[in-house]
Design an enzyme around this catalytic site. Sequence first.
Site, PDB file in Angstrom:
ATOM      1  N   TYR A  40      -0.697   5.885  -5.609  1.00 35.73           N
ATOM      2  CA  TYR A  40      -1.846   4.973  -5.693  1.00 35.73           C
ATOM      3  C   TYR A  40      -2.833   5.454  -6.743  1.00 35.73           C
ATOM      4  O   TYR A  40      -3.269   4.693  -7.616  1.00 35.73           O
ATOM      5  CB  TYR A  40      -2.534   4.871  -4.329  1.00 35.73           C
ATOM      6  CG  TYR A  40      -3.869   4.167  -4.385  1.00 35.73           C
ATOM      7  CD1 TYR A  40      -3.946   2.789  -4.585  1.00 35.73           C
ATOM      8  CD2 TYR A  40      -5.066   4.882  -4.248  1.00 35.73           C
ATOM      9  CE1 TYR A  40      -5.173   2.142  -4.653  1.00 35.73           C
ATOM     10  CE2 TYR A  40      -6.287   4.251  -4.312  1.00 35.73           C
ATOM     11  CZ  TYR A  40      -6.344   2.880  -4.512  1.00 35.73           C
ATOM     12  OH  TYR A  40      -7.561   2.245  -4.592  1.00 35.73           O
ATOM     13  N   SER A  61     -10.638   4.025  -8.758  1.00 35.62           N
ATOM     14  CA  SER A  61     -10.774   4.695  -7.466  1.00 35.62           C
ATOM     15  C   SER A  61     -11.175   6.147  -7.644  1.00 35.62           C
ATOM     16  O   SER A  61     -10.825   6.795  -8.643  1.00 35.62           O
ATOM     17  CB  SER A  61      -9.437   4.626  -6.716  1.00 35.62           C
ATOM     18  OG  SER A  61      -9.438   5.463  -5.584  1.00 35.62           O
TER      19      SER A  61
END
Length: 341
Positions: free
Chosen positions: A170, A145
């Site tokens: 995350y 990501s």
Amino acid sequence: MILKILVTGAAGFIGYHLSLSLLKSGHHVIGLDNLNTYYDVNLKFARLAELGIRENFITDDNNFMQSSSYEDFKFIKCNLEDSLIINEVFNKNKFDIVCNLAAQAGVRYSLEYPEKYISSNIVGFFNILEGCKTTKVPHLIYASSSSVYGNSTATPFKTSDFTDSPVSLYAATKKSNELMAHTYSHLYDFKTTGLRFFTVYGPWGRPDMAYFKFTQAILKNESIPVYNNGNLERDFTYIDDVVGGIHKIVDKGFISNSENNNNAIYNIGNGKPVKLMSLIHILEKELGKKATYDMLPMQDGDVYKTWTDIEELKKNYNYRPTIDIKYGIHQFVKWYSDFYK
């Protein structure tokens, strides 16, 4: 060459589109997803229906189900952290490539339910790596990501940049995935390619994403939350460009861009950041309605700007994103209007 490919997160946004693209190219695909309720599971069922899997055929028995529409697609429902089932999936199949797109998504959600991120993104990814190691899968492609860059002010983001200061759990799990993949590729001699996705959007997208939530709110005459008073920028990347990039890696094969000849990490984005207020104005024009703004401060775990350098992916895989934000949002609104009537 026809390949046998495992796609985890096959009922998810990117996983669905990738599975469909691979099937149309003639590959054999086994899709895996746990169909969790992080967002409306009916959207996940609808994506699977496009792949030929009907909701009433999906059980908790963890049995493979043959698609009625695509002979080369099979689906299994399970969690990545279920090591027994994951081992069975790998041992029963000889995969040429594994595309691991399954993960607990969402930056803000990780503030409330951190344990879900450890289970799915750390333990689950470990099980995928073990499966690749044990059954000698030649190439693992996995989702990282843009969040790993944190609040870096050095733009555009390069894969060589410092990424040891994540601002959300995350992001920390995604950075952990990159380190784990690097270690396994070094120790056990198989190829790993990590892809740092930059704000993927488009038809069949995730309802937790800003453009999706804004669309819902505007149509319901509800105010939309605008964080940091709108002073945010994102490198929005249309789903077809992302899937096209992954497909190029599948077709061309592994190409290293690091000192570890078995490991690679690439940015995959559009390369053109868009201001949040510009996105909102595009949505207003497409929907024919003016939004009501709820101006809010910066949220914990969020970042101010994302902007990717995609030169390595261009050089090694001829990656060329072509869809701009206006056309991409037009396509999304067209799908949204049709899907939600």
